[in-house]
Design a protein around this motif. Structure first.
Motif, short mmCIF file in Angstrom:
data_model
loop_
_atom_site.label_atom_id
_atom_site.label_comp_id
_atom_site.label_asym_id
_atom_site.label_seq_id
_atom_site.Cartn_x
_atom_site.Cartn_y
_atom_site.Cartn_z
N ALA A 1 -2.40 -28.86 4.46
CA ALA A 1 -3.87 -28.88 4.51
C ALA A 1 -4.36 -29.59 5.76
O ALA A 1 -5.31 -29.14 6.41
N THR A 2 -3.70 -30.67 6.14
CA THR A 2 -4.06 -31.39 7.36
C THR A 2 -3.82 -30.52 8.59
O THR A 2 -4.65 -30.47 9.51
N ALA A 3 -2.71 -29.80 8.61
CA ALA A 3 -2.40 -28.92 9.73
C ALA A 3 -3.41 -27.78 9.83
O ALA A 3 -3.85 -27.42 10.93
N ARG A 4 -3.80 -27.21 8.67
CA ARG A 4 -4.81 -26.14 8.69
C ARG A 4 -6.13 -26.65 9.23
O ARG A 4 -6.78 -25.99 10.05
N ALA A 5 -6.54 -27.83 8.80
CA ALA A 5 -7.80 -28.41 9.27
C ALA A 5 -7.75 -28.66 10.77
O ALA A 5 -8.74 -28.43 11.48
N ALA A 6 -6.60 -29.10 11.28
CA ALA A 6 -6.48 -29.37 12.71
C ALA A 6 -6.58 -28.10 13.53
O ALA A 6 -7.28 -28.07 14.56
N ILE A 7 -5.93 -27.03 13.11
CA ILE A 7 -6.00 -25.78 13.89
C ILE A 7 -7.40 -25.20 13.84
O ILE A 7 -7.90 -24.69 14.84
N VAL A 8 -8.07 -25.27 12.70
CA VAL A 8 -9.43 -24.76 12.60
C VAL A 8 -10.35 -25.58 13.51
O VAL A 8 -11.19 -25.03 14.22
N ALA A 9 -10.17 -26.88 13.54
CA ALA A 9 -10.98 -27.73 14.42
C ALA A 9 -10.75 -27.37 15.88
O ALA A 9 -11.70 -27.29 16.67
N ARG A 10 -9.48 -27.16 16.26
CA ARG A 10 -9.19 -26.78 17.65
C ARG A 10 -9.81 -25.44 17.99
O ARG A 10 -10.33 -25.25 19.10
N LEU A 11 -9.76 -24.49 17.08
CA LEU A 11 -10.36 -23.18 17.33
C LEU A 11 -11.87 -23.29 17.47
O LEU A 11 -12.48 -22.62 18.31
N HIS A 12 -12.49 -24.15 16.64
CA HIS A 12 -13.94 -24.37 16.76
C HIS A 12 -14.27 -24.99 18.12
O HIS A 12 -15.21 -24.53 18.80
N GLU A 13 -13.53 -26.02 18.51
CA GLU A 13 -13.78 -26.71 19.78
C GLU A 13 -13.62 -25.77 20.97
O GLU A 13 -14.35 -25.87 21.95
N ALA A 14 -12.66 -24.85 20.88
CA ALA A 14 -12.41 -23.91 21.98
C ALA A 14 -13.43 -22.77 22.00
O ALA A 14 -13.45 -21.99 22.95
N GLY A 15 -14.23 -22.67 20.96
CA GLY A 15 -15.20 -21.59 20.88
C GLY A 15 -14.61 -20.28 20.41
O GLY A 15 -15.24 -19.23 20.51
N ASP A 16 -13.38 -20.33 19.88
CA ASP A 16 -12.70 -19.12 19.43
C ASP A 16 -12.95 -18.80 17.96
O ASP A 16 -12.54 -17.74 17.49
N LEU A 17 -13.61 -19.70 17.25
CA LEU A 17 -13.87 -19.51 15.83
C LEU A 17 -15.18 -20.19 15.48
O LEU A 17 -15.43 -21.32 15.89
N SER A 18 -16.00 -19.48 14.74
CA SER A 18 -17.28 -20.04 14.29
C SER A 18 -17.17 -20.46 12.83
O SER A 18 -16.37 -19.91 12.08
N PRO A 19 -17.98 -21.44 12.42
CA PRO A 19 -18.01 -21.78 11.00
C PRO A 19 -18.41 -20.55 10.19
O PRO A 19 -19.21 -19.73 10.64
N GLY A 20 -17.84 -20.40 9.04
CA GLY A 20 -18.16 -19.26 8.19
C GLY A 20 -16.98 -18.86 7.33
O GLY A 20 -16.03 -19.64 7.15
N PRO A 21 -17.00 -17.65 6.81
CA PRO A 21 -15.98 -17.25 5.84
C PRO A 21 -14.56 -17.23 6.40
O PRO A 21 -13.62 -17.54 5.68
N VAL A 22 -14.40 -16.89 7.67
CA VAL A 22 -13.04 -16.88 8.23
C VAL A 22 -12.51 -18.30 8.33
O VAL A 22 -11.36 -18.58 7.96
N SER A 23 -13.34 -19.22 8.80
CA SER A 23 -12.93 -20.63 8.85
C SER A 23 -12.57 -21.14 7.46
O SER A 23 -11.55 -21.82 7.28
N GLU A 24 -13.40 -20.82 6.50
CA GLU A 24 -13.15 -21.26 5.12
C GLU A 24 -11.84 -20.69 4.58
O GLU A 24 -11.08 -21.39 3.91
#
Length: 60
Positions: free
Chosen positions: A23-46
């Motif tokens: 769970a910690t690793a998933r949260a870290a990769i999602v955060a990195r993707l958000h910071e890089a602008g490669d992923l927006s908050p929403g259903p895919v992030s969830e």
């Protein structure tokens, strides 16, 4: 009064640590993707936060 639950087995304890690490690793990769602008908050992030990697990538 209900009986207390028996102590968790070493295998169950190890699985809980693995789950927490995953769970910690998933949260870290999602955060990195958000910071890089490669992923927006929403259903895919969830979904990325909620689903185990092997569900999305069985070969992993």
């Amino acid at each position: 009064m209900p009986e207390p639950a028996p102590p968790a087995s070493p295998t169950a304890a190890a699985a809980a640590v693995d789950d927490a690490h995953a769970a910690t690793a998933r949260a870290a990769i999602v955060a990195r993707l958000h910071e890089a602008g490669d992923l927006s908050p929403g259903p895919v992030s969830e979904a990325l936060l909620a689903l185990p990697r092997q569900t999305l990538m069985p070969q992993a």
